[in-house]
Design a protein around this motif. Sequence first.
Motif, short mmCIF file in Angstrom:
data_model
loop_
_atom_site.label_atom_id
_atom_site.label_comp_id
_atom_site.label_asym_id
_atom_site.label_seq_id
_atom_site.Cartn_x
_atom_site.Cartn_y
_atom_site.Cartn_z
N VAL A 179 -23.56 -34.32 34.03
CA VAL A 179 -23.22 -33.43 32.91
C VAL A 179 -22.35 -34.14 31.89
O VAL A 179 -22.60 -34.06 30.67
N LYS A 213 -24.88 -26.55 36.19
CA LYS A 213 -24.79 -27.80 35.43
C LYS A 213 -25.32 -27.62 34.01
O LYS A 213 -24.76 -28.14 33.04
N GLY A 217 -23.19 -28.13 30.58
CA GLY A 217 -23.59 -29.15 29.60
C GLY A 217 -24.13 -28.57 28.31
O GLY A 217 -23.63 -28.87 27.21
#
Length: 349
Positions: A179, A213, A217
């Motif tokens: 990430v 994740k 991100g």
Amino acid sequence: MPLRVCRQVKAGGVPIGGGAPVTIQSMLSCPAADVPGSIRQAAALERAGCEILRAAVPDMEAVRLVGAIKEAVSIPLVADIHFDYRLALECVAAGVDKVRINPGNIGDKSRVRAVVKACKAKNIPIRIGVNGGSLEKEILEKYGAPTAEALVESAMRHVSILEKNDFYDIVLSIKSSDVQTTVEAYRLAAQRCDYPLHLGVTEAGTERMGLIKSAAGIGSLLLDGIGDTIRVSLTADPVREIAAAKDILKAVGARDEGVRIVSCPTCGRTSIDLIALAGQVEERLRNCQKPITVAVMGCAVNGPGEAREADIGIAGGAGDALLFKKGKTLGKFPERDILNVLLAEIEKM
């Protein structure tokens, strides 16, 4: 939500970048040879809210997917091409709306020129996709690992190949399974070019971890104003990617259609079955497109205040719940009835 200023391209009739809303993408997971299965999955993705669809085209036999899917759905189709430039040419001829390639892996300059010429003739954009697992050997040797700087250098190298062929209808993706690397790479790319950016954390994992994740991100970048189209990559049914993408966009304020649910985590003061109730509310309102906030609260401490701040909400009591709408109390109802009462009031909104 303010977005980074960049160029705009169009995949079919869908604009990407240039101030257009952030679009949701996914990719077919059926084997390319399974045309009927691919068509069924494409239709399911369109129904779920996918706005741009990608399909792998690994060989000439798979080119037939283009026409079949274009007939079955109305959303733009992206052909994912690696190594063989002729696949890109055939997909363009078959009517694909966008091509995903790495110019550096499809052969010499004449082959790149052939793809560029075909895409130019039909106003088809090209997405350059760089992943942490596909960096050039010399770039890996230079940086020692697939760092953010390495990913961006690779991407800019591919971009320069297209620019030297006077082609600028480019979308760029720079993904890592890490990430932090992904976020750093996109921030660097946003500074170094003005092309639309396709966001994603590649190989993010199963539905649970992949969503976490991706939210970290993609969400971080969107809050920075970076990103024009997104794909949440999950090891799951791709229809689940659409639901996840919608939730991320709603969470960062990039979209306001659909219901936003506010619910408390419960505590020792909760005296109704709030966990089950909140789950039922979420499920029953999953396809509701009204841009409203619905509060599902468990007690009288924060419940009434939170519910009043929402467009509509409930606050649980001892076997019953208060119903609020637009800041006004509508009444107290038994716990067994409150779900249907809430849904009936939402229907009137």
